[in-house]
Design a protein around this motif. Structure first.
Motif, PDB file in Angstrom:
ATOM      1  N   ARG A 267     -39.677 -75.517  22.324  1.00 18.93           N
ATOM      2  CA  ARG A 267     -39.111 -74.647  23.365  1.00 18.93           C
ATOM      3  C   ARG A 267     -37.953 -75.346  24.066  1.00 18.93           C
ATOM      4  O   ARG A 267     -36.908 -74.726  24.349  1.00 18.93           O
ATOM      5  CB  ARG A 267     -40.193 -74.288  24.393  1.00 18.93           C
ATOM      6  CG  ARG A 267     -39.773 -73.189  25.382  1.00 18.93           C
ATOM      7  CD  ARG A 267     -39.532 -71.912  24.616  1.00 18.93           C
ATOM      8  NE  ARG A 267     -39.227 -70.753  25.440  1.00 18.93           N
ATOM      9  CZ  ARG A 267     -38.006 -70.400  25.864  1.00 18.93           C
ATOM     10  NH1 ARG A 267     -36.969 -71.144  25.584  1.00 18.93           N
ATOM     11  NH2 ARG A 267     -37.829 -69.293  26.560  1.00 18.93           N
TER      12      ARG A 267
ATOM     13  N   VAL B 121     -42.000 -68.261  17.922  1.00 20.14           N
ATOM     14  CA  VAL B 121     -42.117 -66.887  18.421  1.00 20.14           C
ATOM     15  C   VAL B 121     -43.174 -66.089  17.677  1.00 20.14           C
ATOM     16  O   VAL B 121     -43.254 -64.863  17.822  1.00 20.14           O
ATOM     17  CB  VAL B 121     -40.756 -66.163  18.349  1.00 20.14           C
ATOM     18  CG1 VAL B 121     -39.764 -66.805  19.285  1.00 20.14           C
ATOM     19  CG2 VAL B 121     -40.227 -66.129  16.913  1.00 20.14           C
TER      20      VAL B 121
ATOM     21  N   LEU C 189     -47.676 -67.275  20.759  1.00 22.59           N
ATOM     22  CA  LEU C 189     -47.423 -66.733  22.089  1.00 22.59           C
ATOM     23  C   LEU C 189     -48.722 -66.333  22.780  1.00 22.59           C
ATOM     24  O   LEU C 189     -48.884 -66.529  23.992  1.00 22.59           O
ATOM     25  CB  LEU C 189     -46.478 -65.531  21.993  1.00 22.59           C
ATOM     26  CG  LEU C 189     -45.051 -65.836  21.521  1.00 22.59           C
ATOM     27  CD1 LEU C 189     -44.247 -64.541  21.398  1.00 22.59           C
ATOM     28  CD2 LEU C 189     -44.358 -66.802  22.471  1.00 22.59           C
ATOM     29  N   GLU C 190     -49.657 -65.799  22.028  1.00 26.78           N
ATOM     30  CA  GLU C 190     -50.947 -65.423  22.610  1.00 26.78           C
ATOM     31  C   GLU C 190     -51.705 -66.660  23.086  1.00 26.78           C
ATOM     32  O   GLU C 190     -52.351 -66.648  24.140  1.00 26.78           O
ATOM     33  CB  GLU C 190     -51.774 -64.656  21.590  1.00 26.78           C
ATOM     34  CG  GLU C 190     -51.242 -63.260  21.285  1.00 26.78           C
ATOM     35  CD  GLU C 190     -52.003 -62.585  20.162  1.00 26.78           C
ATOM     36  OE1 GLU C 190     -53.035 -63.149  19.712  1.00 26.78           O
ATOM     37  OE2 GLU C 190     -51.576 -61.496  19.735  1.00 26.78           O
TER      38      GLU C 190
ATOM     39  N   ALA D 100     -50.159 -67.777  26.243  1.00 24.79           N
ATOM     40  CA  ALA D 100     -50.510 -66.857  27.323  1.00 24.79           C
ATOM     41  C   ALA D 100     -51.921 -67.107  27.838  1.00 24.79           C
ATOM     42  O   ALA D 100     -52.196 -66.932  29.032  1.00 24.79           O
ATOM     43  CB  ALA D 100     -50.354 -65.417  26.853  1.00 24.79           C
TER      44      ALA D 100
ATOM     45  N   TRP E  85     -41.638 -68.332  29.437  1.00 29.09           N
ATOM     46  CA  TRP E  85     -41.762 -69.019  28.144  1.00 29.09           C
ATOM     47  C   TRP E  85     -41.365 -68.079  27.013  1.00 29.09           C
ATOM     48  O   TRP E  85     -40.645 -68.456  26.088  1.00 29.09           O
ATOM     49  CB  TRP E  85     -43.194 -69.509  27.955  1.00 29.09           C
ATOM     50  CG  TRP E  85     -43.449 -70.168  26.635  1.00 29.09           C
ATOM     51  CD1 TRP E  85     -43.660 -69.561  25.422  1.00 29.09           C
ATOM     52  CD2 TRP E  85     -43.508 -71.576  26.390  1.00 29.09           C
ATOM     53  NE1 TRP E  85     -43.853 -70.497  24.448  1.00 29.09           N
ATOM     54  CE2 TRP E  85     -43.764 -71.747  25.007  1.00 29.09           C
ATOM     55  CE3 TRP E  85     -43.384 -72.702  27.196  1.00 29.09           C
ATOM     56  CZ2 TRP E  85     -43.902 -73.004  24.418  1.00 29.09           C
ATOM     57  CZ3 TRP E  85     -43.513 -73.955  26.611  1.00 29.09           C
ATOM     58  CH2 TRP E  85     -43.770 -74.094  25.249  1.00 29.09           C
ATOM     59  N   LYS E  86     -41.814 -66.850  27.110  1.00 34.06           N
ATOM     60  CA  LYS E  86     -41.567 -65.873  26.052  1.00 34.06           C
ATOM     61  C   LYS E  86     -40.147 -65.323  26.112  1.00 34.06           C
ATOM     62  O   LYS E  86     -39.507 -65.124  25.059  1.00 34.06           O
ATOM     63  CB  LYS E  86     -42.576 -64.732  26.165  1.00 34.06           C
ATOM     64  CG  LYS E  86     -42.384 -63.585  25.188  1.00 34.06           C
ATOM     65  CD  LYS E  86     -43.486 -62.561  25.358  1.00 34.06           C
ATOM     66  CE  LYS E  86     -43.291 -61.364  24.438  1.00 34.06           C
ATOM     67  NZ  LYS E  86     -42.098 -60.569  24.822  1.00 34.06           N
ATOM     68  N   ASP E  87     -39.627 -65.091  27.325  1.00 33.33           N
ATOM     69  CA  ASP E  87     -38.406 -64.294  27.461  1.00 33.33           C
ATOM     70  C   ASP E  87     -37.140 -65.078  27.773  1.00 33.33           C
ATOM     71  O   ASP E  87     -36.038 -64.575  27.544  1.00 33.33           O
ATOM     72  CB  ASP E  87     -38.606 -63.238  28.557  1.00 33.33           C
ATOM     73  CG  ASP E  87     -39.728 -62.263  28.211  1.00 33.33           C
ATOM     74  OD1 ASP E  87     -39.966 -62.037  27.008  1.00 33.33           O
ATOM     75  OD2 ASP E  87     -40.368 -61.748  29.151  1.00 33.33           O
TER      76      ASP E  87
END
Length: 283
Positions: free
Chosen positions: A78, A85, A90-91, A94, A116-118
């Motif tokens: 990251r 991705v 990602l799960e 999260a 983190w995701k966006d």
């Protein structure tokens, strides 16, 4: 994945840590001023909140080598502009935003998972991060990344014992001291000494990979400390950097010597002796 923002800088990963309130923020500001990317989700203290999401939890010390390496790989990817991705990754990230974690609300952690995701990835050849709790896992990170270097900010443990910021004592104190702890100056000093002893052992095990920055020297001779850090990370120092850093440090108006207002006999003798070996006056 969004196009990565490119930064034309050179260098490698550099981590910054210490006990909260020890002066890590100004060191992070210096690193960024010298061209290092330090993250896209930062608080006013320049803490990398992605690191907080992944690593600032007691359970991280119980992670298997495989799971800890996965966390580090995710973090480093990251930070270098190549995030994983895949949906399962990602799960898993999260799920770290759990409702039962200390220090922050569930919503706060969910915001970290969202950035983190966006957040657009950034590709930087020189990068690092600052998060005081890094010192708890730096030895395991060293084993995974031979090119990782670490800057540890050390402040007079007696002054730190009287700081209003006792978050690390509450989170890690019982683990590092191997006993129950009480929030207050005595156990705060014991924790600070335990951290310093541990970092010194790690430095002995990894010669040349840890730079100890003394907060008091940082305040007295900031230009010299700026050059010390630049030499350690192999970064060029422009003529303007030492003066800029001196201005930043002077703006902080640090409180030094607050321990002089309390009797030393309230502390454990072994801790006072260790503080003296560090070169600080104990009376």
């Amino acid at each position: 994945m969004p196009d990565a923002v490119r930064m034309t800088v050179t260098g490698g990963p550099v981590a910054i840590g210490g006990i909260g309130g020890s002066g890590t923020r100004v060191v992070a500001a210096l690193l960024r001023q010298m061209g290092h990317y330090i993250g896209s989700d930062l608080n006013p203290a320049l803490d990398n909140l992605w690191f907080t999401l992944l690593f600032k939890r007691r359970s991280v010390l119980l992670e298997s080598d495989r799971d800890f390496a996965w966390l580090c790989d995710q973090f480093w990817m990251r930070m270098t502009g190549a995030p994983d991705v895949r949906g399962d990754s990602l799960e898993r990230i999260a799920r770290l935003a759990a409702p039962d974690r200390m220090a922050h609300s569930w919503d706060w952690y969910r915001q970290r998972a969202a950035t983190w995701k966006d957040a657009p990835p950034v590709r930087a050849s020189a990068w690092g991060w600052k998060e005081p709790n890094t010192h708890l896992v730096i030895d395991r990170m060293f084993a995974l990344r031979p090119d990782l270097r670490y800057i540890h900010v050390l402040r007079n443990p007696l002054d730190m014992a009287l700081s209003s910021n006792q978050n690390q004592l509450k989170l890690w104190g019982a683990i590092l001291l191997d006993r129950a702890v009480a929030e207050g100056p005595e156990d705060s000093l014991s924790y600070g000494c335990a951290v310093a002893r541990r970092i010194m052992r790690i430095a002995d095990d990894h010669p040349g990979r840890i730079c100890m920055v003394e907060f008091e020297r940082l305040c007295d001779a900031p230009a010299s400390v700026a050059r010390q850090i630049a030499d350690f990370i192999g970064a060029p120092v422009g003529d303007d950097i030492p003066a800029w850093f001196s201005d930043i440090v002077e703006q902080g108006a640090p409180a030094i010597g607050r321990h002089r207002h309390i009797p030393p006999d309230m502390f454990a003798p072994d801790d006072l002796h260790f503080v003296a070996t560090l070169g600080y006056a104990v009376d």
